[in-house]
Design an enzyme around this catalytic site. Structure first.
Site, PDB file in Angstrom:
ATOM      1  CD  GLU A 155      64.321  13.891 112.854  1.00 37.36           C
ATOM      2  OE1 GLU A 155      63.628  14.373 111.933  1.00 37.36           O
ATOM      3  OE2 GLU A 155      64.509  14.473 113.927  1.00 37.36           O
TER       4      GLU A 155
ATOM      5  CD  GLU B 174      60.473  15.254 116.813  1.00 34.00           C
ATOM      6  OE1 GLU B 174      60.551  16.198 117.611  1.00 34.00           O
ATOM      7  OE2 GLU B 174      61.424  14.489 116.561  1.00 34.00           O
TER       8      GLU B 174
END
Length: 481
Positions: free
Chosen positions: A312, A212
């Site tokens: 994820e 991220e």
């Protein structure tokens, strides 16, 4: 005729007449969505505490039934392991030591192997290969129970590579890695991958250098490891990583990027990478935290020619309803060939098994676990994903066994019949039995109940009654595409 008898005949006619089904789904034999690579889970953070538990490894990675808390639990059969190369260490070097966020939990501090900048030689005292024992044990236990795909990923570079020496982030969420350590970050990951191959018997298929990276929440007072990488910096690191892997003799190891939090950010990041970086990325990875929103189709289009994973996914809905909804949307619109859950064990509804990774307490297997089992135990590696005919259905075909898998959900708060049209397949046998499994998308509901013989094919169709908020999985044998 007696009125009760007439009523019974009306009910039976409704139950066995496909024409009165509330919904009809025509399963495509030709609209393929890729060859499935598998299902997975990340080891950080739960494996730091529970990595030595062989029963948990059996539950997650085998398809055998395992006794847990006095109950028999069907194994999920996950085959993908994401191993986190940590960013933390407690040593001091050159008068410098790691800065620790006041809010980070011990379970979220993952020990890294490269202790200081003194030497790149992995056999020198600058490296310690004895740390992170539990997570490495979990990876070996996963392999022993059938896991066959391994990925190395990083939540943050080693602390000493960072401007403020804090692996949770910068003070304001800006890029935290020192510019002269970009190549060191790539060297670190490539060295870990090589060491794993040589010493652990683990061959990482891919390496993901970011987690991220465009997020603004990676701050010095954060609750976990994290680091922002600007898109231009990501392109540079990708190039360094390709060189570092090649220098380690790992030219076949693929690069994955960029594990952005949402579909929209993933699309933006990909569009911002240089053409050179894009050419060096083999796998486009995205996280599913945007859930029911976001441009899944845009990410799929960007991934043309690349392997696409939802690497994820997680949320706090312990019923499994959110999981099923977003997973079906992924199958329909994102079209990944692998799907990875985040925390196998956690509290607040996040875990597939309830637990506390800091205190070491373990609780019950969640309803979400059993909902996921409808997918993982039946849609297996090597199957071809097919268009199931709607947002609430996914299908997969096993050519070796001539078996069609259908997973479907009734989202209504009322019961209804769902009818499945298999007319586009060959070998459909009138009267053949279709085994099915059922769970309710509610806490305390039915959990993966098996019904081996109550559903039959009529012509080229079969149908089943779905109660309110119910998921069912079907296996149709002997059919051909």
């Amino acid at each position: 005729m007696h009125s009760k008898t007439l009523s019974l005949l009306v009910v039976l006619a409704f139950a066995y007449n496909p024409a009165v089904a509330d919904q009809i789904f025509t399963v495509s034999s030709s609209d393929t969505r890729g060859v499935w690579q598998g299902w997975g889970v990340s080891l950080a953070w739960w494996a730091k505490r529970f990595g030595t538990r062989t029963d948990l490894a059996q539950i997650l990675f085998s398809t055998s039934s395992t006794t847990y808390n006095g109950q028999s639990v069907p194994g999920l059969g996950l085959n993908i392991v994401r191993y986190n190369a940590g960013a933390c260490s407690t040593n001091t070097y050159g008068g410098t030591s790691m800065a620790v966020s006041p809010n980070i939990k011990a379970s979220r501090q993952i020990d890294g192997f490269w202790l200081n900048w003194g030497s790149t030689d992995p056999s020198s005292s600058s490296w310690n290969w004895n740390v992170d024992q539990n997570q490495r044990t979990a990876m070996q236990n996963a392999k022993n129970n059938g896991a066959n795909r391994f990925q190395l990923f990083s939540n943050a570079p080693m602390w000493w590579m960072l401007k403020n020496k804090n692996p949770s982030g910068s003070s304001d969420g800006s890029e935290n890695i020192q510019s002269w350590n970009l190549q060191d970050h790539a060297t670190y990951l490539a060295t870990v991958a090589k060491h794993a191959q040589t010493n652990w018997g683990i061959n990482f298929e891919s390496v993901e250098p970011f987690n991220e990276p465009s997020a603004s929440w990676w701050k010095a007072d954060g609750t976990q490891e994290g680091c922002r990488f600007n898109v231009a910096t990501q392109s540079t690191v990708i190039g360094y990583l390709r060189t570092a892997l090649n220098n380690q003799g790992l030219s076949s190891v693929q690069i994955a990027a960029s594990d952005e939090n949402s579909y929209d950010v993933a699309k933006s990041t990909w569009n911002g990478l240089t053409s050179s970086a894009k050419s060096q990325v083999n796998q486009l990875h995205v996280h599913g935290y945007q859930q029911g929103s976001g441009d899944r189709v845009g990410v799929y289009n960007n991934a043309a020619g690349k392997t696409l994973w939802n690497s994820e996914y997680g949320e706090s809905d312990a019923t499994g309803s959110s999981l099923a909804s977003n997973l079906l949307l992924d199958f329909r619109w994102l079209r990944p060939v692998a799907w990875v859950y985040w925390q196998a064990i956690d509290g607040g509804g996040w875990g597939l098994i309830d637990g506390n990774n800091d205190s070491g307490s373990l609780g019950a297997v969640s309803q979400k676990y059993y909902i996921l089992a409808h997918f993982t135990r039946h849609i297996r590696e090597g199957m071809t994903i097919l268009d199931g005919g709607g947002d609430s259905v996914v299908a997969a075909y096993d050519s070796a066994r001539r078996k069609l898998i259908i997973v479907a959900v009734n989202w209504s708060t009322s019961g209804q019949y769902l009818n499945f049209d298999l007319s586009r397949f060959g070998g459909v046998s009138d009267g053949a039995t279709v085994p099915r499994w059922s769970s309710q998308l509610t806490s305390g509901g039915t959990r993966y109940a098996s019904f081996p013989s109550d559903t039959k094919i009529s012509g080229t169709k079969f149908w089943s009654y779905f109660g309110p908020k119910e998921i069912q999985t079907f296996e149709v044998s002997g059919v051909s595409r």
